[in-house]
Design a protein around this motif. Structure first.
Motif, PDB file in Angstrom:
ATOM      1  N   MET A   1      68.632  -5.443 -83.787  1.00 19.50           N
ATOM      2  CA  MET A   1      69.689  -5.578 -84.709  1.00 19.50           C
ATOM      3  C   MET A   1      69.760  -7.025 -85.183  1.00 19.50           C
ATOM      4  N   THR A   2      69.809  -7.143 -86.432  1.00 13.68           N
ATOM      5  CA  THR A   2      69.807  -8.479 -87.006  1.00 13.68           C
ATOM      6  C   THR A   2      71.236  -8.938 -87.251  1.00 13.68           C
ATOM      7  N   ALA A   3      71.355 -10.178 -87.580  1.00 16.75           N
ATOM      8  CA  ALA A   3      72.673 -10.753 -87.821  1.00 16.75           C
ATOM      9  C   ALA A   3      73.333 -10.091 -89.029  1.00 16.75           C
ATOM     10  N   GLY A   4      72.582  -9.716 -90.031  1.00 13.27           N
ATOM     11  CA  GLY A   4      73.109  -9.067 -91.231  1.00 13.27           C
ATOM     12  C   GLY A   4      73.665  -7.698 -90.892  1.00 13.27           C
ATOM     13  N   GLN A   5      72.962  -6.980 -90.002  1.00  7.98           N
ATOM     14  CA  GLN A   5      73.422  -5.650 -89.618  1.00  7.98           C
ATOM     15  C   GLN A   5      74.725  -5.746 -88.795  1.00  7.98           C
ATOM     16  N   ILE A   6      74.784  -6.735 -87.928  1.00  6.89           N
ATOM     17  CA  ILE A   6      75.991  -6.931 -87.113  1.00  6.89           C
ATOM     18  C   ILE A   6      77.172  -7.296 -88.022  1.00  6.89           C
ATOM     19  N   ALA A   7      76.921  -8.126 -88.982  1.00  4.40           N
ATOM     20  CA  ALA A   7      77.972  -8.503 -89.925  1.00  4.40           C
ATOM     21  C   ALA A   7      78.425  -7.291 -90.725  1.00  4.40           C
TER      22      ALA A   7
END
Length: 124
Positions: A1-7
């Motif tokens: 999971m990338t930072a964009g997905q978490i955001a």
């Protein structure tokens, strides 16, 4: 999971929370509008008998006003007749009565003056 997905997940969760928080007041507002609609309907249903009663009352008042108008017309006629009778009495009897009253007043003054003169002569 990338930072964009978490955001994106956090943003989606915040959006869901916002929708839930806004849904509660909207549901309450809907209930309030339903209650207001019911109250208006009951008021409308309850006002029909009141308006019917008011129409009946106004009809009775109009009937009474017509009767009062008839009484007023008759009273006007009676007052006109009384005025005419008073004028007739004044014209026929008023003059002689005034003359009689003036004559009797003059006679009483003359008698009183004569008595006072006699009393004044008797004291001297």
């Amino acid at each position: 999971m990338t930072a964009g997905q978490i955001a994106a997940l956090i943003a989606a969760g915040a959006f869901v929370l916002l929708v839930l928080l806004l849904a509660i007041p909207l549901i309450k507002l809907g209930r309030t509008l339903d209650e207001a609609t019911i109250a208006i309907r009951k008021t409308h249903e309850g006002s029909a008998p009141i308006l019917d009663g008011a129409n009946t009352t106004i009809s009775h008042v109009n009937t009474q006003l017509r009767r009062v108008d008839g009484i007023t017309v008759n009273a006007r006629a009676v007052s006109g007749n009384v005025s005419a009778l008073t004028s007739l009495f004044t014209a026929t009897m008023g003059g002689p009565l005034v003359k009689t009253a003036a004559f009797s007043y003059g006679v009483s003054k003359a008698i009183k003056a004569r008595r006072e003169r006699k009393e004044a002569k008797g004291k001297k």
